[in-house]
Design a protein around this motif. Structure first.
Motif, PDB file in Angstrom:
ATOM      1  N   HIS A   1       0.819  -1.213   0.000  1.00  0.00           N
ATOM      2  CA  HIS A   1       0.000   0.000   0.000  1.00  0.00           C
ATOM      3  C   HIS A   1       0.852   1.261   0.000  1.00  0.00           C
ATOM      4  O   HIS A   1       1.449   1.636   1.005  1.00  0.00           O
TER       5      HIS A   1
ATOM      6  N   SER B   1       1.391   5.449  -0.659  1.00  0.00           N
ATOM      7  CA  SER B   1       0.654   6.632  -0.232  1.00  0.00           C
ATOM      8  C   SER B   1       0.772   7.671  -1.339  1.00  0.00           C
ATOM      9  O   SER B   1       1.785   7.757  -2.028  1.00  0.00           O
TER      10      SER B   1
ATOM     11  N   LEU C   1      -5.760   7.836   9.243  1.00  0.00           N
ATOM     12  CA  LEU C   1      -6.214   8.951   8.398  1.00  0.00           C
ATOM     13  C   LEU C   1      -7.740   9.079   8.421  1.00  0.00           C
ATOM     14  O   LEU C   1      -8.276  10.179   8.513  1.00  0.00           O
ATOM     15  N   TYR C   2      -8.437   7.944   8.344  1.00  0.00           N
ATOM     16  CA  TYR C   2      -9.904   8.012   8.272  1.00  0.00           C
ATOM     17  C   TYR C   2     -10.527   8.383   9.614  1.00  0.00           C
ATOM     18  O   TYR C   2     -11.636   8.931   9.654  1.00  0.00           O
TER      19      TYR C   2
HETATM   20  C1  LIG Z   1      -8.468  10.070   1.318  1.00  0.00           C
HETATM   21  C2  LIG Z   1      -7.418   9.025   1.053  1.00  0.00           C
HETATM   22  N1  LIG Z   1      -7.779   7.752   0.977  1.00  0.00           N
HETATM   23  C3  LIG Z   1      -6.872   6.782   0.761  1.00  0.00           C
HETATM   24  C4  LIG Z   1      -5.525   7.078   0.599  1.00  0.00           C
HETATM   25  C5  LIG Z   1      -4.617   5.979   0.416  1.00  0.00           C
HETATM   26  O1  LIG Z   1      -4.967   4.800   0.387  1.00  0.00           O
HETATM   27  C6  LIG Z   1      -5.114   8.404   0.644  1.00  0.00           C
HETATM   28  C7  LIG Z   1      -3.673   8.835   0.454  1.00  0.00           C
HETATM   29  O2  LIG Z   1      -2.779   8.018   0.187  1.00  0.00           O
HETATM   30  O3  LIG Z   1      -3.424  10.034   0.571  1.00  0.00           O
HETATM   31  C8  LIG Z   1      -6.088   9.394   0.887  1.00  0.00           C
HETATM   32  O4  LIG Z   1      -5.739  10.691   0.960  1.00  0.00           O
END
Ligand SMILES: Cc1ncc(C=O)c(C(=O)O)c1O
Ligand SMILES: NC(=O)c1ccc[n+]([C@@H]2O[C@H](COP(=O)([O-])OP(=O)(O)OC[C@H]3O[C@@H](n4cnc5c(N)ncnc54)[C@H](O)[C@@H]3O)[C@@H](O)[C@H]2O)c1
Length: 307
Positions: A135, A137, A189-190
């Motif tokens: 995964h 980023s 992050l979520y």
């Molecule tokens: C909102 C969001 N959702 C998933 C990911 C990565 O899997 C990111 C990211 O890598 O920045 C993200 O911003």
């Protein structure tokens, strides 16, 4: 040893990944089902290469990127396939079915899924022991950390091989020990995004001010002092006191926020559609992306002690 890599899916993530892997001396073939995506990816590849130059990442050997519109050609003879198609199990499973008869039984298949458990994905491929989560980023040519996740059936050696590959090209692997949804980066992050969206939705703060608060109050600091170290910096007694009344008041919604459903329902998807939380003209998008890349490069060079 991994030398030849196929990337399947060249949307937001694929081109930057291809550029970074090639810079590490690897031979990359890049495929997408949509011809327009391949054309866009050629341009994005050039942009990513410019950013890698600015980061001072020297080429390690003669890495290459070759685009193709033929999936069989893309995966022929590769050591690793990185699946990078939309976050939808049915679409990912279709890709695994398509490549299954085209690759050797020991070719490693990695998914760049943002958080679908690898155990679920490996149900759709023969020889599930060679499937692994890798995964990246966003933007993948700039952010050095990559999570590596084994599913229930992944052979431990495969996790080690991908970890070593990432390390060998100067990137930062983090092995996630349990195959939990969202792995670690996106769980954290979520949690932040759920609270941020809730605060804006409830009218506690304007979107621009939310970003100022988080970027300058938390983000700037957290790049230097990670959350575990931050607890020690603040004091665990402080965390205990604040979390004793605050945790119960934080958003704990289990569904998608109405504001997000409303915007996505109106095709307001963000930069890719010209409007999301904010609005973007094509010129603004171009300038914004260049500005963000420049700042991320500058910050990374400082964090790495290179300036
Ligand atoms: C909102 C969001 N959702 C998933 C990911 C990565 O899997 C990111 C990211 O890598 O920045 C993200 O911003
Ligand atoms: N966008 C992010 O910030 C981000 C960060 C890390 C991981 N991811 C994950 O990476 C994966 C890809 O995300 P993205 O943002 O690049 O998606 P995207 O929608 O931008 O691009 C996906 C690409 O896959 C192509 N595609 C669809 N079906 C295909 C098929 N059968 N064969 C080949 N190509 C096909 C599409 O044409 C498109 O170009 C997802 O699993 C996503 O969750 C995304």
């Amino acid at each position: 040893m991994i030398q030849r890599i196929a990337i399947i899916g060249l949307g937001t993530m694929g081109p930057g990944m291809a550029a970074r892997l090639a810079r590490g001396g690897l031979q990359v073939t890049a495929y997408d089902v949509a011809p327009a995506a391949i054309e866009r990816a050629r341009t994005m590849l050039g942009t990513a290469e410019g950013v890698l130059d600015a980061l001072g990442i020297a080429a390690a050997g003669a890495g290459t990127v070759r685009f193709t519109d033929d999936i069989a050609e893309a995966v022929a003879g590769v050591d690793l396939v990185i699946e990078n198609v939309p976050e939808n199990i049915a679409i990912k499973a279709e890709v695994y079915r398509a490549i299954d008869g085209l690759i050797a039984s020991d070719t490693i298949v990695a998914s760049d899924t943002s958080g679908i458990p690898i155990t679920q994905l490996q149900a759709h491929i023969s020889h599930p022991e060679r499937m692994v989560g890798m995964h990246w980023s966003n933007p993948p040519h700039i952010i050095p950390m990559i999570e590596v996740i084994g599913g229930e059936k992944t052979a431990p050696q495969i996790v080690e091989t991908i970890r070593d590959l990432i390390r060998s090209i100067g990137l930062l692997p983090v092995v996630v020990k349990k195959d939990v949804p969202g792995f670690v980066e996106n769980r954290v992050l979520y949690a932040l995004l759920r609270e941020a969206v809730d605060l804006v939705e409830r009218g506690v703060i304007e979107p621009e001010d939310l970003d100022t608060c988080v970027s300058w109050g938390i983000g700037y600091k957290i790049a230097v002092v990670g959350p575990m170290a931050l607890l020690d910096m603040a004091g665990l007694d402080i965390y205990k006191s604040v979390s004793s009344f605050l945790n119960a008041d934080l958003s704990n919604r289990g569904d998608v926020a109405p504001m997000v459903l409303e915007k996505t329902g109106a095709s307001k998807l963000g930069i890719k559609s010209g409007e999301g939380m904010f609005s973007y003209t094509p010129e603004q998008t171009k300038a914004l992306q260049a500005e963000r890349a420049r700042k991320l490069v500058a910050v990374r060079r400082i964090l790495e002690g290179r300036e």
